[in-house]
Design an enzyme around this catalytic site. Structure first.
Site, PDB file in Angstrom:
ATOM      1  N   ARG A  83       0.840  -1.219   0.000  1.00  0.00           N
ATOM      2  CA  ARG A  83       0.000   0.000   0.000  1.00  0.00           C
ATOM      3  C   ARG A  83       0.865   1.256   0.000  1.00  0.00           C
ATOM      4  O   ARG A  83       0.464   2.311  -0.468  1.00  0.00           O
ATOM      5  CB  ARG A  83      -0.992  -0.009   1.172  1.00  0.00           C
ATOM      6  CG  ARG A  83      -1.870   1.209   1.200  1.00  0.00           C
ATOM      7  CD  ARG A  83      -3.240   1.019   1.880  1.00  0.00           C
ATOM      8  NE  ARG A  83      -3.259   0.102   2.986  1.00  0.00           N
ATOM      9  CZ  ARG A  83      -2.762   0.370   4.194  1.00  0.00           C
ATOM     10  NH1 ARG A  83      -2.212   1.535   4.444  1.00  0.00           N
ATOM     11  NH2 ARG A  83      -2.832  -0.535   5.152  1.00  0.00           N
ATOM     12  N   TYR A  91     -12.867  17.730 -16.098  1.00  0.00           N
ATOM     13  CA  TYR A  91     -13.357  16.358 -16.256  1.00  0.00           C
ATOM     14  C   TYR A  91     -14.515  16.122 -15.260  1.00  0.00           C
ATOM     15  O   TYR A  91     -14.432  16.528 -14.084  1.00  0.00           O
ATOM     16  CB  TYR A  91     -12.178  15.405 -16.003  1.00  0.00           C
ATOM     17  CG  TYR A  91     -12.567  13.961 -15.951  1.00  0.00           C
ATOM     18  CD1 TYR A  91     -13.220  13.362 -17.019  1.00  0.00           C
ATOM     19  CD2 TYR A  91     -12.276  13.197 -14.837  1.00  0.00           C
ATOM     20  CE1 TYR A  91     -13.577  12.027 -16.960  1.00  0.00           C
ATOM     21  CE2 TYR A  91     -12.624  11.858 -14.782  1.00  0.00           C
ATOM     22  CZ  TYR A  91     -13.277  11.288 -15.850  1.00  0.00           C
ATOM     23  OH  TYR A  91     -13.632   9.973 -15.792  1.00  0.00           O
ATOM     24  N   ASP A 125      -4.179  19.253 -14.803  1.00  0.00           N
ATOM     25  CA  ASP A 125      -4.489  17.896 -15.270  1.00  0.00           C
ATOM     26  C   ASP A 125      -4.034  17.832 -16.722  1.00  0.00           C
ATOM     27  O   ASP A 125      -4.633  18.449 -17.606  1.00  0.00           O
ATOM     28  CB  ASP A 125      -5.994  17.631 -15.123  1.00  0.00           C
ATOM     29  CG  ASP A 125      -6.374  16.210 -15.498  1.00  0.00           C
ATOM     30  OD1 ASP A 125      -5.665  15.604 -16.323  1.00  0.00           O
ATOM     31  OD2 ASP A 125      -7.389  15.714 -14.989  1.00  0.00           O
ATOM     32  N   LYS A 147      -4.845   6.603 -20.017  1.00  0.00           N
ATOM     33  CA  LYS A 147      -5.075   7.054 -21.402  1.00  0.00           C
ATOM     34  C   LYS A 147      -3.820   6.845 -22.259  1.00  0.00           C
ATOM     35  O   LYS A 147      -3.422   5.732 -22.479  1.00  0.00           O
ATOM     36  CB  LYS A 147      -5.537   8.505 -21.395  1.00  0.00           C
ATOM     37  CG  LYS A 147      -6.537   8.843 -20.297  1.00  0.00           C
ATOM     38  CD  LYS A 147      -7.855   8.140 -20.460  1.00  0.00           C
ATOM     39  CE  LYS A 147      -8.797   8.539 -19.332  1.00  0.00           C
ATOM     40  NZ  LYS A 147      -9.997   7.751 -19.271  1.00  0.00           N
TER      41      LYS A 147
HETATM   42  N1  PLP Z   1      -8.603  13.588 -15.997  1.00  0.00           N
HETATM   43  C1  PLP Z   1      -9.079  13.617 -17.254  1.00  0.00           C
HETATM   44  C2  PLP Z   1      -8.878  14.840 -18.079  1.00  0.00           C
HETATM   45  C3  PLP Z   1      -9.775  12.521 -17.763  1.00  0.00           C
HETATM   46  O1  PLP Z   1     -10.280  12.579 -19.016  1.00  0.00           O
HETATM   47  C4  PLP Z   1      -9.961  11.383 -16.946  1.00  0.00           C
HETATM   48  C5  PLP Z   1     -10.705  10.206 -17.445  1.00  0.00           C
HETATM   49  O2  PLP Z   1     -11.307  10.230 -18.497  1.00  0.00           O
HETATM   50  C6  PLP Z   1      -9.445  11.400 -15.649  1.00  0.00           C
HETATM   51  C7  PLP Z   1      -8.761  12.513 -15.205  1.00  0.00           C
HETATM   52  C8  PLP Z   1      -9.659  10.247 -14.716  1.00  0.00           C
HETATM   53  O3  PLP Z   1      -8.841   9.197 -15.027  1.00  0.00           O
HETATM   54  P1  PLP Z   1      -9.172   7.673 -14.619  1.00  0.00           P
HETATM   55  O4  PLP Z   1     -10.293   7.230 -15.489  1.00  0.00           O
HETATM   56  O5  PLP Z   1      -7.882   6.990 -14.848  1.00  0.00           O
HETATM   57  O6  PLP Z   1      -9.578   7.682 -13.182  1.00  0.00           O
END
Ligand code: PLP
Length: 385
Positions: free
Chosen positions: A50, A102, A174, A199
């Site tokens: 962890r 997001y 982000d 991604k």
């Molecule tokens: N940030 C962005 C811009 C995203 O598009 C996403 C998911 O689509 C995330 C964060 C979250 O990522 P995860 O699906 O790996 O939790």
């Protein structure tokens, strides 16, 4: 007299066989360290998965190197990485957020952390008055994405980060849509650069992960604490997959960006398409900023069709090489109709304010042959009157 040590029994050998495999095999690829715990006092300093595992450390090393920063901390998903950062806030803290974040980030702020007294204000960071708001409000944190989802707004990171630095406010970027290959938020002044490694970094749509990169040791300690204290860690196997995936990131992303640029140009002159938004095109509203801070236009293209919700949905479904699915960044092309998918729960007023119309479609370009993708798109668009 010393008694001879007997050969270990089968049960003992079955458990301990191969403990020293790395030195015996000269393995080229790292093994998967599928262990929950570690013998106390080991040279790597591991104690319990962890709070750390050799597969995390290997991946963190690669990610820090790609981001050109000193510290990377991996998490079980992008949302776990977001949670780790938000968990450092205190009751009453204000976060000045870009209005296009997001959906799960918005949900986390509004439906989880609001209960603990974390406040948010939503602004359009392409508007200079919103940048001035940092000085006026002195928030505990500034949070943004660039390019944004789904309209690919490009925020001037240098301008936001300079204003925040003067006000002593940390900035979280982000960077999921761009990745460190296309944009380096830390070099542009951000405190934390966050990426969903689910991604482009992994690139094969078969694992979830997240990372927070920083050059500040105090923030690194906070991230390591959150990984352990909140149980936000990834699995060793997912780290292993992402470590394998990142090896081809430059190859994949170059191909994906070339496909995105070709699709954007092709659709811009297509009679069924009302508008195209792609940061690599000269008609993008923040093209000058994109040229300054991005090394390419990314691999997402958003288009507007002059179509009803049902017609736009039917176009998405008619495609052969684009799977209609949420997510992005894999080697396979995906298509998303935000009005019925990612933003289905958002009220029509907010959707209208954000510019998410029924005819809006987001394409995540994969690595397929561009000729097949263009034929496929042209064919699906014949469905429109
Ligand atoms: N940030 C962005 C811009 C995203 O598009 C996403 C998911 O689509 C995330 C964060 C979250 O990522 P995860 O699906 O790996 O939790």
């Amino acid at each position: 007299m010393q008694r001879p040590v007997p050969e270990p029994a089968t049960a003992t050998r079955a458990i301990h066989h191969g403990e020293s495999f790395a030195s015996e095999t000269g393995t080229v690829m790292p093994p998967i360290y599928a262990t929950s715990t570690f013998e106390h006092g080991n040279p790597g300093g591991f104690d319990y998965t962890r709070s750390g595992n050799p597969n995390f450390r290997i991946l963190e090393g690669v990610l820090a190197s790609v981001e050109a920063c000193t510290h990377a901390t991996v998490f079980g998903s992008g949302v776990s990485a977001i949670t780790a950062i938000v968990s450092t806030l205190s009751q009453g803290d204000l976060v000045l957020c870009e209005e296009n974040l997001y959906g799960c980030t918005v949900r986390l702020f509004e439906q989880v952390f609001a209960k603990f007294g974390v406040r948010t204000e939503w602004v359009d960071f392409t508007n200079p008055s919103s940048v001035a708001r940092i000085e006026e409000q002195r928030p505990a944190m500034v949070w943004l994405e660039s390019p944004t989802n789904p309209l690919l707004k490009v925020i001037d990171l240098d301008a936001v980060c300079s204003a925040a630095r003067s006000a002593g406010v940390p900035v979280v970027v982000d960077n999921t849509f761009a990745t460190a290959l296309v944009q380096r938020p830390l070099a542009l002044g951000a405190t934390l650069s966050l990426t969903s490694t689910t991604k482009y970094i992994n690139g094969h749509s078969d694992a979830l992960g997240g990372v927070v990169c920083t050059d500040q040791p105090s923030w690194h300690q906070k991230m390591v604490f959150a990984q352990k204290a909140l149980g936000l860690m990834p699995s060793p196997f997912d780290c292993w997959l992402i470590t394998r995936g990142i090896k081809t990131l430059p190859l994949r992303l170059n191909q994906q960006m070339a496909n995105a640029a070709a699709v954007a140009d092709h659709l811009a002159s297509h009679p069924a398409v009302s508008w195209v938004r792609y940061p690599g095109r000269d008609d993008h509203p923040q093209r000058a900023v994109a040229l300054r801070q991005m090394n390419g236009g990314g691999a997402i293209v958003t288009i507007g069709l002059n179509a009803s919700r049902e017609q736009a949905y039917a176009v998405c479904k008619a495609l052969r090489w684009f799977t209609m699915a949420e997510s992005l960044g894999g080697v396979e092309s995906l298509i998303c109709h935000p009005a019925t998918m990612t933003h289905a729960a958002v009220s029509s007023e907010i959707k209208a304010a954000l510019g998410i119309s029924d005819g809006l479609i987001r394409l995540s370009l994969g690595c397929e042959d561009i000729r097949d993708l263009l034929i496929d798109l042209d064919h699906a668009l014949t469905l429109l009157p």
